[in-house]
Design an enzyme around this catalytic site. Structure first.
Site, PDB file in Angstrom:
ATOM      1  CB  SER A 258      75.958  10.067  13.716  1.00  0.00           C
ATOM      2  OG  SER A 258      75.293  11.271  13.954  1.00  0.00           O
TER       3      SER A 258
ATOM      4  CE  LYS B 241      71.856  10.316  14.267  1.00  0.00           C
ATOM      5  NZ  LYS B 241      72.767  11.358  14.418  1.00  0.00           N
TER       6      LYS B 241
ATOM      7  CE1 TYR C 158      70.153  11.616  17.681  1.00  0.00           C
ATOM      8  CE2 TYR C 158      70.584  13.834  18.465  1.00  0.00           C
ATOM      9  CZ  TYR C 158      70.712  12.870  17.499  1.00  0.00           C
ATOM     10  OH  TYR C 158      71.419  13.124  16.354  1.00  0.00           O
TER      11      TYR C 158
ATOM     12  CE1 TYR D   3      74.227  11.479   9.071  1.00  0.00           C
ATOM     13  CE2 TYR D   3      76.615  11.661   8.942  1.00  0.00           C
ATOM     14  CZ  TYR D   3      75.471  11.343   9.636  1.00  0.00           C
ATOM     15  OH  TYR D   3      75.570  10.882  10.904  1.00  0.00           O
TER      16      TYR D   3
ATOM     17  CB  VAL E 276      80.161  15.232  14.047  1.00  0.00           C
ATOM     18  CG1 VAL E 276      79.242  15.403  12.861  1.00  0.00           C
ATOM     19  CG2 VAL E 276      79.387  15.218  15.348  1.00  0.00           C
TER      20      VAL E 276
END
Ligand code: DON
Length: 303
Positions: free
Chosen positions: A63, A66, A188, A239, A257
């Site tokens: 991530s 992103k 993705y 998050y 992760v």
């Protein structure tokens, strides 16, 4: 500041935590990574990079990508992206679906999976090849042409990708996805599979510390857009642990992760840390502790 000495001190301080937590288990290709790995790098504004431990070992960025996809989508397509994705912390796990129905298919922010899928969809529309565009950008900014996708991780994500597929189809039903969902998911998953080292990541993220300027001095983002991305990293980058991360570290940060975290000291430097053991929210235990030590020892937080 003697960054090298500082990094050695931080590595010694967090050594007891290395191996704590659990590597991501929902992607089998990540579950087998040695949890005792630890690396950390700092890049200054000029591109000098300092490191300790496994700072030159490639790992799955997940991530963290992103952030870079968001920067490219804003640079190429401008502010209209924000009509399709919000800028508020979700307070929910990164792969949660629950808010999407209440909020008419508009994800809370670009760093939960739903929001990142919208960003990748936008980048795909703008460029025709979102994941390759992202890879090229990361190679250029880090100066490392060997950065690549990890086909095994991408395949593993695909095989266990029901949740992301559900999120993407659900948003498509609200008209918030422009491209065919299977193609979007491919981009993705390739994006998440990109392998980089701490050195690569610290160098590639420098445009966020340089108020939008790329490594070659050209402008990627306006000063204001760079501030906006840093702000969303601060409030949403880790998050449902973003409040705790801001409290402990006090810097814009983004986790993945794979156990990596990047952090930005605007106007000063960028940091990247990697250790695969994750806490319950999916953030690296030793990585967050190392960034906590960095700001505690140096006073270099944004507060
Ligand atoms: O979408 C997923 O499940 C992963 N490929 C990326 C997740 C991730 O890194 C979220 N992180 N903390």
């Amino acid at each position: 500041m003697d960054y090298q000495h500082l990094l050695e001190r931080i590595a010694a301080d967090v050594a007891p935590l290395i191996g704590s937590g659990t590597p991501a288990e929902y992607i089998p290709a990540l579950a087998g990574v040695d949890p005792r790995r630890f690396g950390m790098a700092i890049a200054d504004l000029e591109g000098n990079v300092f490191g300790t431990g496994d700072w030159r070992v490639p790992f799955s960025t997940q991530s963290i990508t992103k952030v870079f996809a968001l920067a490219l989508a804003l640079a190429e397509g401008g502010d209209s992206l924000w009509e399709r994705v919000g800028r508020e912390p979700s307070g929910n796990p990164f792969n949660s679906l629950v808010q999407l129905e209440y909020e008419n298919g508009i994800p809370r922010n670009p760093f939960i999976n739903a929001g990142a899928l919208v960003v990748t969809d936008r980048l795909q529309t703008l460029t025709g090849d979102a994941s390759s565009e992202l890879l090229d950008f990361l190679r250029q900014e880090s100066g490392n042409p060997d950065i690549g996708f990890d086909a095994e991780v991408a395949a593993s994500e695909h095989e266990h990708g029901d949740r992301n597929a559900a999120v993407a189809h659900f948003m498509a039903s609200y008209g918030n996805i422009d491209n065919p969902v299977p193609a979007l998911l491919d981009h993705y998953f390739w994006q998440c599979s990109i392998e980089m080292t701490c050195a690569d990541l610290a160098l590639a993220a420098r445009f966020l510390a340089r108020h939008g300027l790329r490594s070659d001095g050209s402008r990627l983002l306006t000063r204001s857009e760079a501030k906006q991305i840093n702000a969303v990293m601060m409030t949403c980058g880790t998050y449902d642990a973003a409040g705790e991360f801001a409290y402990r570290v006090g810097l814009p940060g983004k986790s993945g992760v794979g156990g990596g975290i990047i952090a930005v000291v605007p106007g000063r430097c960028t940091l990247a840390v990697w250790s695969p053991g994750l806490d319950a929210q999916g953030n690296s235990v030793a990585g967050a502790a190392a960034l906590d030590r960095f700001t505690t020892l140096t006073g270099l937080s944004v507060f």
